[in-house]
Design a protein around this motif. Structure first.
Motif, PDB file in Angstrom:
ATOM      1  N   VAL A   1      -4.421  10.747  25.568  1.00  0.00           N
ATOM      2  CA  VAL A   1      -5.572  10.808  24.678  1.00  0.00           C
ATOM      3  C   VAL A   1      -6.791  11.342  25.416  1.00  0.00           C
ATOM      4  O   VAL A   1      -7.443  12.289  24.969  1.00  0.00           O
ATOM      5  CB  VAL A   1      -5.884   9.430  24.079  1.00  0.00           C
ATOM      6  CG1 VAL A   1      -7.150   9.494  23.221  1.00  0.00           C
ATOM      7  CG2 VAL A   1      -4.708   8.929  23.263  1.00  0.00           C
ATOM      8  N   ALA A   2      -7.121  10.720  26.528  1.00  0.00           N
ATOM      9  CA  ALA A   2      -8.282  11.118  27.315  1.00  0.00           C
ATOM     10  C   ALA A   2      -8.086  10.633  28.737  1.00  0.00           C
ATOM     11  O   ALA A   2      -7.502   9.575  28.963  1.00  0.00           O
ATOM     12  CB  ALA A   2      -9.573  10.537  26.733  1.00  0.00           C
TER      13      ALA A   2
ATOM     14  N   SER B   1     -10.848  15.011  30.284  1.00  0.00           N
ATOM     15  CA  SER B   1      -9.999  15.880  29.493  1.00  0.00           C
ATOM     16  C   SER B   1      -9.524  15.121  28.262  1.00  0.00           C
ATOM     17  O   SER B   1      -9.226  13.927  28.346  1.00  0.00           O
ATOM     18  CB  SER B   1      -8.806  16.361  30.326  1.00  0.00           C
ATOM     19  OG  SER B   1      -7.985  17.244  29.588  1.00  0.00           O
ATOM     20  N   TYR B   2      -9.440  15.813  27.126  1.00  0.00           N
ATOM     21  CA  TYR B   2      -9.103  15.173  25.864  1.00  0.00           C
ATOM     22  C   TYR B   2      -7.978  15.912  25.158  1.00  0.00           C
ATOM     23  O   TYR B   2      -7.847  17.138  25.270  1.00  0.00           O
ATOM     24  CB  TYR B   2     -10.302  15.137  24.920  1.00  0.00           C
ATOM     25  CG  TYR B   2     -11.487  14.373  25.445  1.00  0.00           C
ATOM     26  CD1 TYR B   2     -11.615  13.010  25.201  1.00  0.00           C
ATOM     27  CD2 TYR B   2     -12.481  15.006  26.181  1.00  0.00           C
ATOM     28  CE1 TYR B   2     -12.697  12.294  25.679  1.00  0.00           C
ATOM     29  CE2 TYR B   2     -13.571  14.297  26.661  1.00  0.00           C
ATOM     30  CZ  TYR B   2     -13.674  12.951  26.408  1.00  0.00           C
ATOM     31  OH  TYR B   2     -14.759  12.246  26.883  1.00  0.00           O
TER      32      TYR B   2
ATOM     33  N   GLN C   1     -10.634  15.509  20.307  1.00  0.00           N
ATOM     34  CA  GLN C   1     -11.791  16.214  20.853  1.00  0.00           C
ATOM     35  C   GLN C   1     -12.956  16.163  19.865  1.00  0.00           C
ATOM     36  O   GLN C   1     -12.799  16.458  18.684  1.00  0.00           O
ATOM     37  CB  GLN C   1     -11.432  17.664  21.166  1.00  0.00           C
ATOM     38  CG  GLN C   1     -12.555  18.475  21.809  1.00  0.00           C
ATOM     39  CD  GLN C   1     -12.771  18.102  23.257  1.00  0.00           C
ATOM     40  OE1 GLN C   1     -13.814  17.553  23.613  1.00  0.00           O
ATOM     41  NE2 GLN C   1     -11.787  18.387  24.084  1.00  0.00           N
TER      42      GLN C   1
ATOM     43  N   THR D   1     -14.701   9.593  23.259  1.00  0.00           N
ATOM     44  CA  THR D   1     -15.380   9.807  24.523  1.00  0.00           C
ATOM     45  C   THR D   1     -14.890   8.798  25.543  1.00  0.00           C
ATOM     46  O   THR D   1     -14.922   7.593  25.291  1.00  0.00           O
ATOM     47  CB  THR D   1     -16.906   9.686  24.380  1.00  0.00           C
ATOM     48  OG1 THR D   1     -17.383  10.615  23.409  1.00  0.00           O
ATOM     49  CG2 THR D   1     -17.587   9.974  25.717  1.00  0.00           C
ATOM     50  N   ILE D   2     -14.439   9.281  26.689  1.00  0.00           N
ATOM     51  CA  ILE D   2     -14.050   8.409  27.778  1.00  0.00           C
ATOM     52  C   ILE D   2     -15.231   8.266  28.733  1.00  0.00           C
ATOM     53  O   ILE D   2     -15.936   9.235  29.011  1.00  0.00           O
ATOM     54  CB  ILE D   2     -12.793   8.931  28.506  1.00  0.00           C
ATOM     55  CG1 ILE D   2     -12.296   7.917  29.539  1.00  0.00           C
ATOM     56  CG2 ILE D   2     -13.037  10.294  29.136  1.00  0.00           C
ATOM     57  CD1 ILE D   2     -10.946   8.279  30.149  1.00  0.00           C
TER      58      ILE D   2
ATOM     59  N   LEU E   1     -13.084   3.735  26.130  1.00  0.00           N
ATOM     60  CA  LEU E   1     -12.774   4.799  25.192  1.00  0.00           C
ATOM     61  C   LEU E   1     -13.527   4.511  23.902  1.00  0.00           C
ATOM     62  O   LEU E   1     -13.186   3.579  23.173  1.00  0.00           O
ATOM     63  CB  LEU E   1     -11.273   4.895  24.913  1.00  0.00           C
ATOM     64  CG  LEU E   1     -10.854   6.054  24.010  1.00  0.00           C
ATOM     65  CD1 LEU E   1     -11.103   7.400  24.701  1.00  0.00           C
ATOM     66  CD2 LEU E   1      -9.388   5.938  23.603  1.00  0.00           C
TER      67      LEU E   1
END
Length: 121
Positions: A48-49, A58-59, A64, A68-69, A80
């Protein structure tokens, strides 16, 4: 090794938000990556991320712009933030980290226990 404890899952309506947390503890020399994976019924576990070794986030294309990580190094915690949730986001979410152990610097991989996220009206 590093132990991971996840929290924050639950039931939410489409369009809602959740924040998952993953707290790490234990002895290690370094953390190479830390990220989130998910697995829905009938599907393979997917990334996922993730924060990569280079420190970049990276997502997956499917999240996307919505997820947000982030991390708090002082608390050894990764988050997350999930916004604009969709029914297809329903899955068990797992935190994962890998790195090198403290004493002999051997590689390790640790997984959290998983937390259920259900997006449904």
């Amino acid at each position: 090794q590093v132990q991971l404890v996840e929290s924050g899952g639950g039931l939410v309506q489409p369009g809602g938000s959740l924040r998952l947390s993953c707290a790490a503890s234990g002895r290690f020399f370094s953390i190479n990556t830390m990220g989130w994976y998910r697995q829905a019924p009938g599907n393979e576990r997917e990334l996922v991320a993730i924060f990569t070794t280079g420190g970049r986030a990276s997502y997956a294309d499917s999240v996307q712009g919505r997820f947000t990580i982030s991390r708090d190094n002082a608390k050894n915690t990764v988050y997350l933030q999930m916004n604009s949730l969709k029914p297809e986001d329903t899955a068990v979410y797992y935190c994962k980290t890998d790195g090198l152990s403290s004493i002999i610097r051997t590689p390790f991989t640790s997984w959290g226990q998983g937390t259920q996220v259900t997006v449904s009206s």
